[in-house]
Design a protein around this motif. Structure first.
Motif, PDB file in Angstrom:
ATOM      1  N   CYS A  23       0.849  -1.206   0.000  1.00 46.61           N
ATOM      2  CA  CYS A  23       0.000   0.000   0.000  1.00 46.61           C
ATOM      3  C   CYS A  23       0.881   1.252   0.000  1.00 46.61           C
ATOM      4  O   CYS A  23       0.588   2.230  -0.706  1.00 46.61           O
ATOM      5  N   SER A  24       1.965   1.237   0.785  1.00 46.01           N
ATOM      6  CA  SER A  24       2.878   2.393   0.820  1.00 46.01           C
ATOM      7  C   SER A  24       3.518   2.610  -0.540  1.00 46.01           C
ATOM      8  O   SER A  24       3.634   3.752  -1.005  1.00 46.01           O
ATOM      9  N   ILE A  25       3.951   1.527  -1.172  1.00 43.13           N
ATOM     10  CA  ILE A  25       4.569   1.652  -2.495  1.00 43.13           C
ATOM     11  C   ILE A  25       3.582   2.328  -3.446  1.00 43.13           C
ATOM     12  O   ILE A  25       3.918   3.271  -4.162  1.00 43.13           O
ATOM     13  N   ALA A  26       2.344   1.862  -3.417  1.00 43.74           N
ATOM     14  CA  ALA A  26       1.326   2.408  -4.336  1.00 43.74           C
ATOM     15  C   ALA A  26       1.080   3.886  -4.064  1.00 43.74           C
ATOM     16  O   ALA A  26       1.088   4.717  -4.976  1.00 43.74           O
ATOM     17  N   ARG A  27       0.912   4.216  -2.785  1.00 42.43           N
ATOM     18  CA  ARG A  27       0.629   5.629  -2.452  1.00 42.43           C
ATOM     19  C   ARG A  27       1.828   6.503  -2.810  1.00 42.43           C
ATOM     20  O   ARG A  27       1.667   7.626  -3.298  1.00 42.43           O
ATOM     21  N   GLY A  28       3.024   5.975  -2.579  1.00 39.02           N
ATOM     22  CA  GLY A  28       4.252   6.720  -2.904  1.00 39.02           C
ATOM     23  C   GLY A  28       4.389   6.984  -4.402  1.00 39.02           C
ATOM     24  O   GLY A  28       5.087   7.904  -4.813  1.00 39.02           O
ATOM     25  N   ARG A  29       3.761   6.159  -5.215  1.00 37.92           N
ATOM     26  CA  ARG A  29       3.833   6.335  -6.674  1.00 37.92           C
ATOM     27  C   ARG A  29       2.547   6.959  -7.227  1.00 37.92           C
ATOM     28  O   ARG A  29       2.193   6.757  -8.383  1.00 37.92           O
ATOM     29  N   GLY A  30       1.832   7.647  -6.367  1.00 40.63           N
ATOM     30  CA  GLY A  30       0.712   8.446  -6.858  1.00 40.63           C
ATOM     31  C   GLY A  30      -0.638   7.768  -6.902  1.00 40.63           C
ATOM     32  O   GLY A  30      -1.587   8.325  -7.471  1.00 40.63           O
TER      33      GLY A  30
END
Ligand code: MEV
Length: 329
Positions: free
Chosen positions: A275-282
């Protein structure tokens, strides 16, 4: 040629997977939830080319290939294979009688099993529909639900019904349980939506996750009731945003849903990381989907999904993209 045609018949069916946008687990306790179909699904082919199986007393036979590589399962005198698949075959013989005893059911597809993406629901629906086509019975929707529910009970214990409702409808739906009955309704999406689904290792099984949560709920009854109420409100708010096509808000609500799921202890460090990876990539929002304890997460993309796909791939996770088209009413 005629002889070959007379001896060899076949039928095929494809059923999509599903992702839950909000309300998994809470839906078991009466909260409303929202599910979408995902393009990757399960494909079933039925043939009678190996009808000699019947003479050996082992039909029907199910072969799991591709992502569902379990080998073979059959019932009858020389019973063999994973217990749930054998239970499924027994149920099918009970329902469809001896007519299916010499069939070979080949299961393939593009949906990873055991990741909370509706594999067992898609398998159940595709098998029932393929047998129905093969026998040319013209099964009605009510019977399809009933049989899918019976098969899902073999896999999940006591399912809410949201998984097979999403698979059978193959469109976004709202879902709620009322007095042990599953009620679903269509949700008309206001604009196209692109979701990227990424997954880690298999989860511990839906049955297990539901059972463990039940025990936690017994220890903290009122707190869990409040969470379920919160998720029910979240579901209603999300339905409104989906209809309006307000994707920024849909994403924010997905993030809140993930927070509730973490509070209920069904997330894992790996799912949180995805989830963090996804949010970090917009990503507009990201959450785990399905029973949790491993398995998959979904991220709402602000574009066609390639940025998020790349991010997951760089981090070493398999992923796929699914697009939900705006409903034309
Ligand atoms: C599984 O996809 C969803 C759960 O809510 C179980 C169910 O509704 O049957 C965890």
């Amino acid at each position: 040629v005629n002889n070959i045609e007379a001896r060899t018949r076949s039928a095929f069916c494809y059923a999509p997977g599903k992702a839950i946008l909000v309300g998994e687990h809470a839906v078991v306790y009466g909260a409303s939830a929202i599910a979408i179909p995902i393009e990757n699904g399960v494909r079933v082919a039925i043939t009678d080319t190996e009808s000699h199986l019947k003479k050996q007393g082992i039909g029907p036979l199910m072969r799991g290939v591709g992502t569902f590589l379990f080998g073979e399962a059959y019932i009858g005198e020389r019973s063999f294979g994973p217990a749930p698949i054998k239970a499924m075959l027994n149920y099918l013989v009970e329902i469809f009688s001896k007519d299916i005893e010499d069939l070979v059911i080949i299961v393939d597809g593009s949906l990873p099993p055991g990741r909370g993406l509706g594999f067992s629901a898609a398998l159940s629906v595709a098998v029932i529909k393929a047998i129905d086509r093969y026998l040319e019975l013209g099964i009605d929707n009510e019977s399809l639900y009933k049989h899918a529910n019976a098969l899902e009970t073999i896999f999940h214990g006591r399912p809410s019904g949201i998984d097979h409702a999403a698979v059978i409808n193959n469109r976004p739906i709202g879902f709620r349980r009322d007095k042990d009955q599953g009620i679903h309704w269509p949700i008309h999406i206001g604009c196209d939506m692109t979701m990227v689904v990424a997954w880690a290792g298999p989860h511990d099984g839906t049955k297990n996750a539901v059972q463990m949560l039940k025990q936690r709920k017994e220890r903290h009854h009122d707190l869990y009731e409040n969470i379920f109420k919160g998720l029910d409100n979240l579901s209603k708010a999300m339905e409104k945003c989906l209809i309006e096509g307000s994707l920024v808000e849909v994403g924010e609500l997905m993030n809140i849903a993930h927070g509730y799921l973490s509070a209920m202890m069904v997330s894992t460090p790996e799912l949180d990381r995805l989830c963090s990876i996804a949010r970090g990539r917009g990503a507009l929002g990201a959450k785990l989907t399905g029973a949790g304890g491993g398995g998959a997460m979904i991220a709402l993309s602000e574009d066609q999904g390639s940025k998020l796909m790349q991010a997951f791939q760089d981090a070493g996770y398999p992923c796929m993209v699914t697009t939900i088209k705006k409903t034309i009413s």
